[in-house]
Design an enzyme around this catalytic site. Structure first.
Site, PDB file in Angstrom:
ATOM      1  N   ARG A  51       0.834  -1.204   0.000  1.00  8.96           N
ATOM      2  CA  ARG A  51       0.000   0.000   0.000  1.00  8.96           C
ATOM      3  C   ARG A  51       0.871   1.258   0.000  1.00  8.96           C
ATOM      4  O   ARG A  51       2.089   1.185   0.153  1.00  8.96           O
ATOM      5  CB  ARG A  51      -0.981  -0.001   1.180  1.00  8.96           C
ATOM      6  CG  ARG A  51      -0.350  -0.174   2.548  1.00  8.96           C
ATOM      7  CD  ARG A  51      -1.088   0.581   3.614  1.00  8.96           C
ATOM      8  NE  ARG A  51      -1.043   2.012   3.374  1.00  8.96           N
ATOM      9  CZ  ARG A  51      -0.010   2.781   3.687  1.00  8.96           C
ATOM     10  NH1 ARG A  51       1.078   2.292   4.231  1.00  8.96           N
ATOM     11  NH2 ARG A  51      -0.041   4.086   3.447  1.00  8.96           N
ATOM     12  N   GLY A  52       0.191   2.400  -0.168  1.00  8.32           N
ATOM     13  CA  GLY A  52       0.907   3.672  -0.310  1.00  8.32           C
ATOM     14  C   GLY A  52       1.056   3.908  -1.809  1.00  8.32           C
ATOM     15  O   GLY A  52       1.501   3.010  -2.544  1.00  8.32           O
ATOM     16  N   ARG A  94      -6.630  -0.812  -7.782  1.00  8.04           N
ATOM     17  CA  ARG A  94      -7.078   0.293  -6.926  1.00  8.04           C
ATOM     18  C   ARG A  94      -7.310   1.498  -7.826  1.00  8.04           C
ATOM     19  O   ARG A  94      -6.387   1.962  -8.490  1.00  8.04           O
ATOM     20  CB  ARG A  94      -6.037   0.593  -5.826  1.00  8.04           C
ATOM     21  CG  ARG A  94      -5.900  -0.567  -4.841  1.00  8.04           C
ATOM     22  CD  ARG A  94      -5.244  -0.132  -3.554  1.00  8.04           C
ATOM     23  NE  ARG A  94      -6.128   0.637  -2.704  1.00  8.04           N
ATOM     24  CZ  ARG A  94      -5.717   1.294  -1.620  1.00  8.04           C
ATOM     25  NH1 ARG A  94      -4.446   1.279  -1.284  1.00  8.04           N
ATOM     26  NH2 ARG A  94      -6.580   1.981  -0.876  1.00  8.04           N
ATOM     27  N   CYS A 160      -2.485   9.584   8.025  1.00  9.44           N
ATOM     28  CA  CYS A 160      -2.209   8.360   7.272  1.00  9.44           C
ATOM     29  C   CYS A 160      -0.710   8.049   7.274  1.00  9.44           C
ATOM     30  O   CYS A 160       0.030   8.552   8.143  1.00  9.44           O
ATOM     31  CB  CYS A 160      -2.746   8.426   5.855  1.00  9.44           C
ATOM     32  SG  CYS A 160      -2.932   6.760   5.139  1.00  9.44           S
ATOM     33  N   ASP A 229      -2.598  10.734  -3.118  1.00  6.86           N
ATOM     34  CA  ASP A 229      -2.792   9.614  -4.052  1.00  6.86           C
ATOM     35  C   ASP A 229      -3.003  10.143  -5.453  1.00  6.86           C
ATOM     36  O   ASP A 229      -2.721   9.456  -6.430  1.00  6.86           O
ATOM     37  CB  ASP A 229      -3.989   8.768  -3.623  1.00  6.86           C
ATOM     38  CG  ASP A 229      -3.654   7.974  -2.366  1.00  6.86           C
ATOM     39  OD1 ASP A 229      -3.737   8.540  -1.265  1.00  6.86           O
ATOM     40  OD2 ASP A 229      -3.261   6.797  -2.505  1.00  6.86           O
ATOM     41  N   LYS A 240      -5.989  10.041   1.608  1.00  5.85           N
ATOM     42  CA  LYS A 240      -6.710   9.197   2.576  1.00  5.85           C
ATOM     43  C   LYS A 240      -7.912   9.915   3.181  1.00  5.85           C
ATOM     44  O   LYS A 240      -7.839  11.100   3.510  1.00  5.85           O
ATOM     45  CB  LYS A 240      -5.715   8.790   3.678  1.00  5.85           C
ATOM     46  CG  LYS A 240      -6.245   7.858   4.732  1.00  5.85           C
ATOM     47  CD  LYS A 240      -6.871   6.603   4.176  1.00  5.85           C
ATOM     48  CE  LYS A 240      -5.961   5.846   3.241  1.00  5.85           C
ATOM     49  NZ  LYS A 240      -6.677   4.891   2.361  1.00  5.85           N
TER      50      LYS A 240
HETATM   51  P1  RI2 Z   1       3.003   7.683  -0.281  1.00  5.00           P
HETATM   52  C1  RI2 Z   1      -1.896   6.104   0.876  1.00  5.00           C
HETATM   53  O1  RI2 Z   1      -2.973   5.360   0.431  1.00  5.00           O
HETATM   54  C2  RI2 Z   1      -2.310   7.259   1.747  1.00  5.00           C
HETATM   55  O2  RI2 Z   1      -3.500   7.897   1.309  1.00  5.00           O
HETATM   56  C3  RI2 Z   1      -1.098   8.131   1.607  1.00  5.00           C
HETATM   57  O3  RI2 Z   1      -1.309   9.445   2.041  1.00  5.00           O
HETATM   58  C4  RI2 Z   1      -0.872   8.036   0.096  1.00  5.00           C
HETATM   59  O4  RI2 Z   1      -1.140   6.662  -0.209  1.00  5.00           O
HETATM   60  C5  RI2 Z   1       0.477   8.449  -0.391  1.00  5.00           C
HETATM   61  O5  RI2 Z   1       1.464   7.616   0.169  1.00  5.00           O
HETATM   62  P2  RI2 Z   1      -3.305   3.849   1.004  1.00  5.00           P
HETATM   63  O6  RI2 Z   1      -2.559   2.906   0.061  1.00  5.00           O
HETATM   64  O7  RI2 Z   1       3.064   7.356  -1.741  1.00  5.00           O
HETATM   65  O8  RI2 Z   1      -2.897   3.726   2.421  1.00  5.00           O
HETATM   66  O9  RI2 Z   1       3.492   9.070  -0.006  1.00  5.00           O
HETATM   67  O10 RI2 Z   1      -4.788   3.729   0.794  1.00  5.00           O
HETATM   68  O11 RI2 Z   1       3.658   6.634   0.581  1.00  5.00           O
END
Ligand code: RI2
Length: 355
Positions: A51-52, A94, A160, A229, A240
């Protein structure tokens, strides 16, 4: 995933006549083996094991590179078809994080110009490697730029778990600034736990709060830093769920909001009016199924992201520099290479297909 793969029975030299349905099973098995790394990556992205927004983009690039190296086909058209179906599987995981289709677009671009399978394969592998490398560099560059906006003695609030946002905070601490952080819990998936572990490991003084406590503490905060995102052409930030409440609360309290986002999180198609789709995940992430089943009049809603308008954001820090959100179009045009002409090309291709 393996449950859908038919088991291969052992054969001996005397039973080599293979019935038609077994042949079909074998070819399905070979097909699924080819897509295995891609489907495994896709499953991990869907379940949020990976994730991220930045991480899922790099994982998709890696899966495409692996797929290109593994597939065995005897003509270029089949290679392209195989790659396109892998790309579609990854992009469908996603819908909100634009980093994912952008990464896939970057890795797949040039596939149509290749003249041999080897050329196509090498192109995919090297573009994927370049993307992963530049993505990691971008996160580091953002940490450098973003940390300069943090002053000695500042208290920062984050929401987040964003590697780009945390990079800025950890870099400020690394360069000797005395800082303190407020980190939210982040219902329902609790990404805040990952954040507080990272901050704790870095030795940064941290306060862990429930999401609804942001307004109670906002006057103790000097700066809000969050990730993204997706960033739309009008500078709105999709991040988030809860981000817009945090930003609104900060704006009311006159606390600056900084967004840390790599250029590949900007959404080119928003130029032509395409909206970012907000992913709504299973209600069971919020409320256990046994409880919701006993409440027939209650529907659990679980949007994973929300949209923060540009006016609540002071600065977006990218690896190409810090910009006001209103300059998002420049990033899309200059750094992603998607000018208006690119869209005209897409429309031409689409209308040819429709004829
Ligand atoms: P980085 C995450 O989404 C969060 O919303 C976070 O702020 C964003 O991605 C960016 O994250 P999720 O996968 O790329 O937790 O900066 O739904 O790590």
């Amino acid at each position: 995933m393996f449950s859908s793969v038919p088991a291969l029975s052992k054969t001996t030299a005397t039973d080599m006549i293979i019935p038609g349905d077994t042949l079909l099973c074998i070819s399905l098995y070979i097909e699924s083996m080819k897509l295995m790394f891609v489907t495994e990556t896709a499953e991990k992205i869907k379940s949020m094991e990976i994730r991220g927004a930045g991480r899922i983009a790099r994982a998709a690039a890696e899966a495409l590179s692996h797929h290109a190296s593994e597939i065995k086909v005897d003509n270029l058209a089949s290679f392209r078809r195989e790659m396109e179906s892998a790309a579609n599987v990854l992009v469908a995981t996603r819908p909100t994080a634009v980093s994912l289709p952008n990464a896939v677009h970057i890795v797949m671009s040039g596939l149509n110009q290749a003249e041999t399978i080897d050329e196509a394969k090498n192109g995919v592998v090297s573009r994927a490697e370049r993307f992963m490398h530049s993505s990691r560099n971008a996160v580091q560059q953002i940490a450098q730029f973003g940390s300069r906006h943090i002053r000695d003695g500042d208290t920062i609030l984050t929401h987040c778990n964003s590697e780009a946002a945390l990079g800025c905070i950890i870099e400020a601490h690394r360069t000797g600034k005395e800082i303190e952080v407020f980190a939210t819990e982040v219902r329902p998936r609790n990404q805040g736990l990952v954040t507080i572990r990272m901050l704790n490991n870095a030795g940064i003084k941290t306060n862990f709060i429930v999401d609804s406590a942001v307004r109670s503490f906002i006057h103790d905060v000097d700066l809000v830093i969050m990730g993204a995102d997706a960033v739309t052409v009008n500078g709105a930030v999709v991040n988030k769920i809860g981000t817009s409440q945090v930003a609104h609360t900060a704006a009311e309290a006159r606390v600056n909001v900084l967004i840390a986002a790599e250029t590949y999180k900007f959404a080119p198609r928003t130029i032509m009016g395409e909206l970012i789709q907000i992913e709504e995940r299973a209600g069971s992430e919020v409320l256990a199924d046994e409880i919701s089943q006993s409440l027939p009049y209650v529907t659990v809603r679980n949007p994973a992201f929300d949209v923060t308008p540009a006016e609540y954001i002071d600065l977006i820090v990218t690896e190409a520099g810090a910009i006001p959100p209103q300059m998002a179009y420049i990033i899309i045009r200059e750094y992603l290479g998607w000018g208006i002409e690119e869209f005209h090309k897409i429309f031409e291709i689409n209308s040819k297909h429709e004829e």
